[in-house]
Scaffold this active site. Structure first.
Site, PDB file in Angstrom:
ATOM      1  N   HIS A 128       0.802  -1.232   0.000  1.00  0.00           N
ATOM      2  CA  HIS A 128       0.000   0.000   0.000  1.00  0.00           C
ATOM      3  C   HIS A 128       0.834   1.281   0.000  1.00  0.00           C
ATOM      4  O   HIS A 128       0.461   2.264   0.655  1.00  0.00           O
ATOM      5  CB  HIS A 128      -0.984  -0.009   1.181  1.00  0.00           C
ATOM      6  CG  HIS A 128      -2.019  -1.084   1.068  1.00  0.00           C
ATOM      7  ND1 HIS A 128      -2.048  -2.179   1.881  1.00  0.00           N
ATOM      8  CD2 HIS A 128      -3.042  -1.243   0.199  1.00  0.00           C
ATOM      9  CE1 HIS A 128      -3.048  -2.970   1.544  1.00  0.00           C
ATOM     10  NE2 HIS A 128      -3.677  -2.433   0.514  1.00  0.00           N
ATOM     11  N   GLU A 166       3.433  -5.544  -4.193  1.00  0.00           N
ATOM     12  CA  GLU A 166       2.644  -4.431  -4.758  1.00  0.00           C
ATOM     13  C   GLU A 166       2.927  -3.112  -4.045  1.00  0.00           C
ATOM     14  O   GLU A 166       2.917  -3.049  -2.819  1.00  0.00           O
ATOM     15  CB  GLU A 166       1.167  -4.804  -4.635  1.00  0.00           C
ATOM     16  CG  GLU A 166       0.205  -3.832  -5.277  1.00  0.00           C
ATOM     17  CD  GLU A 166      -1.203  -4.433  -5.321  1.00  0.00           C
ATOM     18  OE1 GLU A 166      -1.331  -5.636  -5.677  1.00  0.00           O
ATOM     19  OE2 GLU A 166      -2.160  -3.733  -4.983  1.00  0.00           O
ATOM     20  N   HIS A 169      -6.181  -3.976 -10.609  1.00  0.00           N
ATOM     21  CA  HIS A 169      -6.690  -3.742  -9.258  1.00  0.00           C
ATOM     22  C   HIS A 169      -8.196  -3.528  -9.380  1.00  0.00           C
ATOM     23  O   HIS A 169      -8.671  -2.990 -10.382  1.00  0.00           O
ATOM     24  CB  HIS A 169      -6.030  -2.476  -8.708  1.00  0.00           C
ATOM     25  CG  HIS A 169      -6.576  -1.987  -7.411  1.00  0.00           C
ATOM     26  ND1 HIS A 169      -7.574  -1.031  -7.332  1.00  0.00           N
ATOM     27  CD2 HIS A 169      -6.271  -2.317  -6.145  1.00  0.00           C
ATOM     28  CE1 HIS A 169      -7.831  -0.793  -6.048  1.00  0.00           C
ATOM     29  NE2 HIS A 169      -7.065  -1.564  -5.312  1.00  0.00           N
TER      30      HIS A 169
HETATM   31 MG    MG Z   1      -2.894  -2.403  -3.718  1.00  0.00          MG
END
Ligand code: MG
Length: 384
Positions: A201, A225, A301
């Protein structure tokens, strides 16, 4: 065929999901959805302000309508909530264009490469609200038993008890140990053949991102990610150059220009545009084609209701470099399923870790208005 009205409804899902309805003078209606990340108030306001530019247009001229809005509404910032609103409208235009042609949307996008779309289950912090390792293992095993061949977990813990500072982006030894413990336990539980992605994140600095990526190398990740924030592509290039762990990013980028530098500088192994956020189906296809030029796979996503999810399925079917599509509904499964009429008695469009590509006209899902009304966010109205 001419557009006569554009209306919205807002439902509770991953925050506030904005559904878009476009009506025509021939009685056909199309539905789309905008990504919920920005909150609905701004998205609804912008969609309302775009309406007068759409009324009178032929909705089958999808890219003309899109370009008209992009050039005339946005004088300057072409990112964030502006593009999210534009995306929601674009999805509804494709639904209308498909219904008008009597064809599923993927046919209008150039046809399909595949008949079903492989999903990865976003497992968040697992089954235990406290985020225990045992809760992660339980959820991972449950998803694999359900048929998923790929899963994703979060390991960025903002409330980690060993954190020294609430604002810096630096991982400490105790946090790093917790991350490795979680990933190792999940990898042991699912075995070597299930794909496993890990999300950070965008919370870490370059040295921390590198330490995390190095420590996770033994677990053969599908990708790591957003290890660093999205604004500085050069920082991501430095992380990727220092690890064998594949790097994925893109959910916070907009339009094809937002992805250009990421791809040209070789910052990622996988891109993850969010279709109801990055500009819509045609824009995501252009981004996927740009990625294809750099031999980079496309793994969108997605945090949308079944409407936005199914729209994305059409785009994923219509590109060669599709990898795997996110499915994020585990913590809100019943609510998620309630928004559309299920294709059969199973109650869900997701089966065995896949979604079958619809062959009915348009996006191919029918909103269940009982579900929409039940979970409508007060104060926004329901397609009024
Ligand atoms: Mg993500």
């Amino acid at each position: 065929m001419r557009i006569v009205d554009v209306r919205t409804a807002v439902v509770a899902y991953h925050g506030q999901a904005t559904l878009v309805r476009i009506d025509t003078d021939e009685g056909l209606t199309g539905f789309g959805e905008a990504n919920p990340d920005a909150g609905a108030a701004g998205v609804v306001g912008l969609i309302n302000s775009m309406k007068e530019l759409l009324v009178g247009e032929d909705p089958r001229d999808v890219e003309r309508c899109w370009e008209k809005l992009r050039r005339r509404v946005f004088a300057g910032p072409q990112a964030g909530v502006y593009v999210i609103a534009l995306s929601g409208i674009e999805l509804a235009l494709w639904d209308l264009a498909g219904k008008a042609a009597g064809q599923p949307v993927h046919r209008l996008l150039g046809g399909k490469f595949r008949d079903r779309i492989r999903l990865y289950a976003d497992c968040g912090d697992g089954d235990d609200p406290a985020g225990s390792v045992a809760g992660c293992v339980d959820r991972a095993q449950r998803m694999v038993e359900e048929g998923f061949t790929a899963i994703k977990f979060d390991i960025d813990d903002l409330n980690h008890p060993a954190k020294f500072d609430a604002f810096n982006h630096t991982v400490n030894a105790s946090e790093l140990r917790s991350m490795v413990e979680r990933v190792g336990a999940v990898r042991d539980a699912i075995g070597p053949d299930v794909d496993l992605a890990i999300d950070l994140h965008a919370r870490y600095d370059v040295p921390s991102a590198c330490r995390i990526a190095w420590e996770l190398e033994p677990f053969n990740l599908m990708w790591l990610e957003e290890p660093v924030p999205a604004e500085n592509v050069d920082a991501l290039v430095r992380v990727r150059a220092q690890t064998r762990t594949p790097i994925c990013a893109g959910e916070n980028l907009y339009l094809r220009w937002g992805f250009r530098e990421l791809l040209e500088k070789g910052a990622v192994d996988v891109i993850e545009p969010d279709v109801p956020k990055c500009g819509g189906l045609a824009e995501a296809k252009k981004i996927a084609n740009l990625a294809e030029m750099h031999y980079v796979p496309f793994a969108p996503h997605l945090v949308s209701t079944p409407l936005g999810t199914m729209a994305t399925v059409h785009q994923c079917a219509a590109i060669p470099n599709f990898y795997v599509q996110e499915w994020h509904a585990l913590d809100e499964r019943e609510v998620w399923d309630s928004y559309v009429v299920a294709p059969d008695t199973s109650g869900s469009i997701v089966k065995d870790g896949y979604i079958t590509l619809p062959e009915t006209p348009g996006i191919g899902v029918e909103l269940d208005m009982d579900g929409v009304r039940k979970h409508a966010v007060p104060g926004f109205g329901i397609f009024e």
